[in-house]
Each structure stands twice: as C-alpha cells, then as structure tokens.
Design an enzyme around this catalytic site. Structure first.
Site, mmCIF file in Angstrom:
data_model
loop_
_atom_site.group_PDB
_atom_site.id
_atom_site.type_symbol
_atom_site.label_atom_id
_atom_site.label_comp_id
_atom_site.label_asym_id
_atom_site.label_seq_id
_atom_site.Cartn_x
_atom_site.Cartn_y
_atom_site.Cartn_z
ATOM 1 N N ARG A 122 42.088 29.852 25.269
ATOM 2 C CA ARG A 122 42.815 28.688 25.788
ATOM 3 C C ARG A 122 41.845 27.556 26.075
ATOM 4 O O ARG A 122 40.640 27.759 26.092
ATOM 5 C CB ARG A 122 43.631 29.054 27.031
ATOM 6 C CG ARG A 122 42.809 29.541 28.211
ATOM 7 C CD ARG A 122 43.706 29.815 29.423
ATOM 8 N NE ARG A 122 42.946 30.414 30.498
ATOM 9 C CZ ARG A 122 43.459 30.802 31.655
ATOM 10 N NH1 ARG A 122 44.755 30.666 31.884
ATOM 11 N NH2 ARG A 122 42.703 31.330 32.583
ATOM 12 N N ASN A 160 47.263 23.022 32.802
ATOM 13 C CA ASN A 160 46.918 24.129 33.701
ATOM 14 C C ASN A 160 45.424 24.094 33.959
ATOM 15 O O ASN A 160 44.623 24.215 33.021
ATOM 16 C CB ASN A 160 47.278 25.480 33.074
ATOM 17 C CG ASN A 160 47.049 26.616 34.051
ATOM 18 O OD1 ASN A 160 47.836 26.816 34.979
ATOM 19 N ND2 ASN A 160 45.957 27.339 33.897
ATOM 20 N N GLU A 161 45.056 23.880 35.205
ATOM 21 C CA GLU A 161 43.643 23.871 35.602
ATOM 22 C C GLU A 161 42.788 23.139 34.578
ATOM 23 O O GLU A 161 41.870 23.705 33.966
ATOM 24 C CB GLU A 161 43.127 25.283 35.814
ATOM 25 C CG GLU A 161 43.753 25.974 37.001
ATOM 26 C CD GLU A 161 43.063 27.280 37.376
ATOM 27 O OE1 GLU A 161 42.178 27.733 36.630
ATOM 28 O OE2 GLU A 161 43.411 27.838 38.417
ATOM 29 N N GLU A 321 49.087 29.062 42.671
ATOM 30 C CA GLU A 321 48.699 30.430 42.311
ATOM 31 C C GLU A 321 47.852 30.967 43.453
ATOM 32 O O GLU A 321 46.845 30.361 43.813
ATOM 33 C CB GLU A 321 47.830 30.442 41.038
ATOM 34 C CG GLU A 321 48.510 29.842 39.831
ATOM 35 C CD GLU A 321 47.633 29.833 38.580
ATOM 36 O OE1 GLU A 321 46.613 30.555 38.555
ATOM 37 O OE2 GLU A 321 47.967 29.093 37.644
ATOM 38 N N GLU A 370 44.644 39.093 29.900
ATOM 39 C CA GLU A 370 44.622 39.340 31.349
ATOM 40 C C GLU A 370 45.532 40.512 31.708
ATOM 41 O O GLU A 370 46.351 40.415 32.630
ATOM 42 C CB GLU A 370 45.072 38.085 32.110
ATOM 43 C CG GLU A 370 44.055 36.977 32.076
ATOM 44 C CD GLU A 370 44.395 35.806 32.991
ATOM 45 O OE1 GLU A 370 45.545 35.689 33.451
ATOM 46 O OE2 GLU A 370 43.493 34.992 33.235
HETATM 47 C C1 GAL Z 1 43.981 30.901 36.944
HETATM 48 C C2 GAL Z 1 44.802 30.415 35.774
HETATM 49 C C3 GAL Z 1 45.870 31.412 35.408
HETATM 50 C C4 GAL Z 1 45.305 32.786 35.321
HETATM 51 C C5 GAL Z 1 44.626 33.124 36.610
HETATM 52 C C6 GAL Z 1 44.051 34.501 36.629
HETATM 53 O O1 GAL Z 1 42.806 30.196 37.066
HETATM 54 O O2 GAL Z 1 45.407 29.194 36.096
HETATM 55 O O3 GAL Z 1 46.448 31.038 34.178
HETATM 56 O O4 GAL Z 1 44.428 32.851 34.241
HETATM 57 O O5 GAL Z 1 43.587 32.202 36.828
HETATM 58 O O6 GAL Z 1 42.944 34.581 35.791
#
Ligand code: GAL
EC number: 3.2.1.23
Length: 711
Positions: A122, A160-161, A321, A370
């Site tokens: 990604r 996203n981030e 999150e 993941e």
């Molecule tokens: C965050 C990300 C998520 C997921 C999570 C756990 O940084 O926004 O998409 O990857 O970490 O790794």
C-alpha cells in the site's frame, strides 16, 4: 461547505459535536455476507454508533477504469444502518487498484535509491504526481456523488495515514513539480541560489529547470536550505493532495464532516492548511507498537505523549483506530493488551482529548498482510473478552460523553510544538543533537510522572492559559513570537528558552548576530558566546550517535579522550552532568545566574539564567535537557512558577488529566499498572463511572479508571 477556516487551530479547540463517535473500522469486503447481520447485532450490543469503512477498497469501487460499482458497500451500509449504526467512508487512495498501476506505472513512488515502488502492498502511488492526483479526484468525486443523499453516510476520512509508509519521492514527476514549487516561491533563480547557498560547493543553478531533488548521500550531503525546501514541498503537496479531496466532499454535501487519521506524521505540516481544511484531526493509537522502540517510558506514557502532541496541532481529536488486541505484521509483533487494558487505554484517550473512539478492528482478517492483527471478535467468530470489554466501555462512554464533549484538556506547562519548519530545520543538520521533540519529551514525561498538567502548544496559541512555556531548541524563531512571550511573562508567566533557539533564519542559514538573535536576546538578557556538542549522558562517543534522515553518520569512531569529556554545572546546590550541548552565556546586568558551569574551561560561566520580566520571568537554559535536568527544572518550576500537580504524591503509573469548561472540571485518573493502587489527596467529587463520592482518597484496581466530576 463547512467553512472551518475561522476555527483557529488551538490545543484548546473541542470538536464541534453533540455525538461521541464510538465504533470500529470495519472491512465487510473481508468476510462472508452471511455474517454481516450478526456482526451488526453484536456491534449494537457494544453500543457502537459508527463504523469506518472503505479505505482500501478502490478495486471494488472502480474495478476497471471509469467503471464504478458501489453495491457491496451499499449493502453493508444498509445492514448497519438498519441496526442504527452510521458509516464514515474513506477515500481509498492509499491503495490504487492494479489496472491503474499497470496502465500508468509512472504514478508509482520512487525511493532515494531510485527504486520504483511496486503494486502489492500500500501507499505505493505518488501523491505528488499530477496524474495520480487526477485519479484521486475522480474516485473521490464518484464516491461523493454516489453517497451524496445517503443519510447513513455521515462523514469522511481522507486517504489513510498519509505518508506513513513512505513520505518522500524522487521520481521525475516529483522533480518537475519541485522545480515549479521553487519557481513559484523564489521567482528568480538568483533568490533561490542565495537561499540555498549556491556558492557553497558550486551548487548554484542557471535556471529552475536545472534544480535537482536533494538526493541523500549522492555522494554526500546537500545544503540545509535545499533540504528544508524539499520537505516544505512534500508537506505542501500532501496538503494539496488532501485538499483536492476535501473540496470535492464539501462541495458535494456540506453536512459531512471530514477528517484524516494521522499516523507517523512524516512531512505533514498541520499549520499550513492541512488541519484547517478538516473539521478535526484523527490520531491512530497503537501504543504497544512503540513500547519496545521507545527510548523512555512504557506504552502508557507513549499513548499519553502522542495524544498530547496530537492535541497541540488542532485541539481535541477522534481516535479512528485504537489497538484492542495484539498486533503484528510480517516483521514485528506487539504485546497483548491485558484484560482491562483496552478500557484503560480508551479512557486515557478521552482524558487526553479524544471526542470519538474506534477500536481497531471489528474482526481480524483471515488473509492479507495483517492476518494477526487482532480485533474485537476473534478469527473463529467467537466473541470473548475483548467483546465483553467493548460492551462495558460502550455503556460507560455513553454515560460520560455528555459531560466530556465540549471540554478541553488543561495545560499548565506548555511545551512548544507543532512547528514543521523547526522539526525539519533540526533534521536537515542535527549536529548530533536531540530533536526538539526528543528534548521536549523529557520535560513532558517528568510532568506526566508527577501529575502536572503538561501539553504541547504552538507559540501562536492562547499562551495566557498557561503558567509555564518551554521552548525546546527551536532553531528558527519568528520575532513576533518574542513579543507574545514577553506579554505572557509580563502577565506573570514563566518562559524557558532552550539552547540554540533562534540560531538559524528561515532559509536555514546560521544568523549573523549572536544567538539567540536580537529579539530573544532582548527578552532573555543573554547572548551566546560559544557553543559545542557533548556526548549524551549515556553515550561514550560523539560520533556514530544520531542518524539523520539524509544519511547516517558512518564513522565508527572509538571513544576518544575528547568525546569522553564531561562538563558539569551547579544548579540549586546540586552538580549535574551536561549532555548533548554546552553554551557559554554572556548575561546582561539585569539577569540572575541560576546555574554555573563548574569544571574544566567552562568553570564559572553562566549555564542557566533568569530575568524578571513584569510579573513573570524568562529563563535561558544553555544546554539540552537530560533526565536529571528535566527533573530539577520541574522542581524549580513547581517552586517558582505557581505550578501544582493535579494530584500530589502521585504513585508511579497513574495517568491523570483534567478536562474542563467554564466551571466544569473532570479529573481523569487511570491506573496504567495491573495492580491495585491507592491515591491520597484526591480532590472531592463524584466518580462518573461508579456514581461513588470521592473525598480525599481513591483506590483503583489494576487498570482501573475514575472520572471525578469536581464541579
Ligand atoms: C494503522 C493503519 C491500519 C492498519 C493498522 C494496523 O496504522 O491505518 O490500516 O494497518 O495500522 O497495522
């Protein structure tokens, strides 16, 4: 369009909402549709009112170029809506689909080694690339128009981030965009040459089309002015990339809120449009990720400090999150939050300024990169302890939200932060010194451990709300900030200026007058006669210590006699060993010397000074913080700066903050340890979580929390 431009960024800005967003990021595309109804029912049992979806689903929304299909998400949104749960959608630009990268490979990022990123993970596309920006606008417009009238879609997360996996690009497109950025900024190539120091190593250009990207180690280092502008460019293009999306979303439906979920914060300048374009910011909380990497403190402190830092940019935030179970990717794994810890972390987030919270993630994925990132429900679809804990948190959050929304977090000791230019100025040429943040965190942690309300604040924020303001070595200083600091001191505040502050100008040149520059010299009453690097307290050698983003120190020097020299100073009757840096200060006659160097050639010279300014005072600290100095400075400030802890004699491992508004005061007390702790001298009030009256003492079980309404 929600015009947010008038809502000035401030550490004390609450989110403008009556609803505490509570829920989970959710990936209906990862699970059989036959499970969706049960998922929705279980989410309702947890008290969730919101899910966040879609950030990695571009390939489903647009399976072929220009062909859209929103049916899967339409159905998922409906199932949730029928259960009373609203949806936040995300623009899916962190994962462009394969048709895009196959047909237009030029949109892929290129790293500093010239390696083009590949499809398969990604954030591989270059947000700088004009064509990728065009695709980003197209998918945003298509999604916005499709969901324009859907009452169950309440807001949006951009991407996203952004910049978390990779924030730089050295592609041809990036170079062309950088050249235009420089031309817009400097207009004449002579001005650029002057700013970057073209007469050093023959780096001058004859035209903007000759301008290169500051490639690190090719073969050695580029000018700090050049590097500074490259990072400003990266931050500017990140802001532009997001702004494209925000404009489309706002024009399509003015009732939607728009935010971004911050991750690593690489090359994002919040004060330059990025945050003011949004309704509020989001911050993803993964404290266990950092625990083992953290130089200081455990995960509880990491969480507190990261959220305080986030609040310094734009005030209260949501947590889109928050880690619930253990997390892992192929190359790492975190420890597991223990029973009760997920709840404790949730209340710590609220205590530090969250006005919304989502546990990552509803279910773990069974496939993909993941598979061992745990969620509220386990892989086998059995709801266990995390589900039960989420239910408890849900019930409690709904009970306390009406009290917390609208309040902001108290800060008595403000630490200067949220300044992109200063962070980059440091990184562009660190001399091996700690970054402003690495220094700041020592004072912040000393305050955290004593229960002092500390936080991060920009000098343009409402300083009058503070008692003390500490500036940790900001190389680039604006004269108007000196005026604000002077007003703050005159009104009774304590200002503390760290070494090297004000010693470079905005082109990243070293200034031509004695540091800390004219206006700070007038304010502090000191001039710096000499400075030099020292080893950190726990290091033997100077060389080989601080890697820079633009190359590592490659020297593997053995400790030399010079590098092992230790310089000491006497502060309030105690002799401390200096770390990182010394300065010899030349104080004017109206300045008191609080600490003097006490050995070798520095002996007798001023190290820390204090000048009375109106009803307040201005200190200058001619060295960098060490743990020991941070402790002593905190002692000094408590005795001389009218600062008191929120709870005196705090045992270790208690996270305490105060959220307040007008006369309302909510004292948040979280036990970050797994064993029971008793606190004495706690202010009187009612614990909103138990309805029990607290008067003087409070006993918290392992990971126990209390929210004491002191009003
Ligand atoms: C965050 C990300 C998520 C997921 C999570 C756990 O940084 O926004 O998409 O990857 O970490 O790794």
């Amino acid at each position: 369009m929600n015009d947010n431009s008038e809502r000035k960024l401030s550490a004390w800005r609450p989110i403008d909402t009556n609803t505490f967003l509570f829920g989970v990021p959710h990936y209906p595309e990862h699970i059989e549709e036959s499970w969706w109804q049960q998922d929705a029912e279980r989410m309702v049992a947890c008290g969730f009112n919101t899910v966040r979806m879609g950030e990695f689903a571009w390939h489903l929304f647009e399976p072929c170029e220009g062909v859209y299909d929103f049916s899967l998400f339409d159905r998922a949104i409906d199932v949730l809506a029928n259960a009373g749960i609203k949806t936040i959608l995300c623009t899916p630009t962190a994962t462009p689909p394969r048709w895009l990268t196959a047909k237009y490979p030029e949109v892929l990022r290129v790293d500093k080694n010239g390696r083009q990123m590949s499809h398969g993970s990604r954030q591989h596309a270059d947000t700088i690339h004009p064509l990728f920006r065009e695709f980003s606008r197209r998918i945003t417009r298509a999604m916005a128009e499709h969901y324009r009238d859907n009452p169950n879609v309440i807001g949006w997360q951009t991407d996203n981030e952004l910049n978390t996996s990779m924030s730089e690009s050295y592609s041809d497109a990036a170079r062309a965009e950088f050249q235009s950025f420089c031309e817009r900024k400097y207009r004449s190539i002579e001005s650029l040459n002057a700013a970057w120091g073209g007469d050093f190593w023959a780096t001058a250009y004859r035209g903007f089309d000759q301008v290169v990207l500051p490639l690190p180690n090719a073969p050695v280092h580029c000018s700090p002015g050049h590097v500074q502008d490259y990072h400003r460019f990266l931050a500017h293009t990140t802001m532009q990339f997001q702004r494209d999306q925000v404009e489309i979303l706002r024009q399509t439906n003015a009732d939607w809120f728009v935010f971004h979920n911050m991750g690593k914060l690489e090359n994002v300048d919040f004060r330059n449009g990025f945050a003011s374009d949004l309704d509020f910011v989001g911050y993803d909380v993964y404290p266990f990720l950092h625990e083992e990497k953290a130089r200081i403190g455990g995960h509880a402190y990491m969480q507190a400090s990261q959220l305080d830092l986030c609040r310094g940019y734009a005030g209260n935030f949501i947590v889109p999150e928050q880690q619930s179970g253990f997390g892992s990717q192929v190359d790492f794994s975190t420890l597991t939050p223990e029973p009760g810890e997920m709840r404790r972390m949730a209340f710590s987030s609220i205590a530090h300024g969250a006005d919304g919270l989502m546990f990552f993630r509803w279910r773990p994925a069974h496939f993909g990169a993941e598979i061992y990132w745990m969620g509220i429900i386990d892989h086998d679809n059995i709801p266990r302890r995390r589900f039960e804990e989420a239910k408890q948190v849900g019930a409690e959050i709904h009970q306390v939200a009406e009290h917390t929304l609208g309040t902001t977090v108290r800060i008595d000791i403000g630490i200067a932060s949220a300044e992109f230019d200063n962070d980059i100025a440091h990184k562009s040429y660190p001399i091996g010194f700690p970054s402003p943040h690495d220094d700041a965190i020592l004072l912040h942690r000393a305050c955290f451990q004593r229960g002092i309300a500390a936080g991060f604040v920009h000098p343009e924020d409402a300083l009058e709300r503070l008692k003390v303001f500490y500036v940790p070595h900001w190389l680039m200083w604006k004269d108007e900030w000196s005026e604000r600091l002077e007003q703050f001191a005159r009104a009774g505040g304590t200002v503390i200026i760290g070494a090297r502050t004000g010693s470079r100008n905005t082109d990243n040149h070293v200034i031509r007058v004695p540091a800390p520059g004219e206006t700070l010299t007038a304010l502090t009453g000191v001039q710096v006669e000499e400075f030099g690097p020292l080893a950190a307290p726990d290091q033997e050698a100077l060389m080989g210590r601080a890697p820079t983003p633009h190359g590592e120190f490659t020297t593997t020097a053995r400790p030399t006699e010079a590098s092992q020299r230790r310089y000491r100073f006497e502060f309030k009757g105690q002799e401390l060993t200096a770390g990182h840096c010394y300065e010899i200060l030349d104080p004017s006659s109206d300045v008191d010397v609080l600490a003097r160097w006490s050995n070798r050639f520095l002996e007798g010279r001023a190290a820390i000074t204090r000048r009375q300014v109106g009803a307040g005072q201005v200190l200058y600290v001619g060295t960098y913080l060490t743990d020991e100095l941070a402790e002593r400075l905190t002692d000094w400030v408590m005795a001389n700066g009218k600062v008191e802890p929120l709870i005196p004699d705090l045992p270790q491992g208690i996270d305490v903050t105060l959220r307040e508004k007008d006369g309302q005061k909510l004292l948040f007390v979280m036990n970050t340890e797994c064993f029971e702790q008793r606190l004495d001298s706690v202010a009187a009030g009612v614990d909103l979580l138990t309805d029990n009256r607290v008067d003087g003492s409070l006993t918290l079980e392992g990971y126990g929390c209390a929210i004491i309404d002191m009003s």
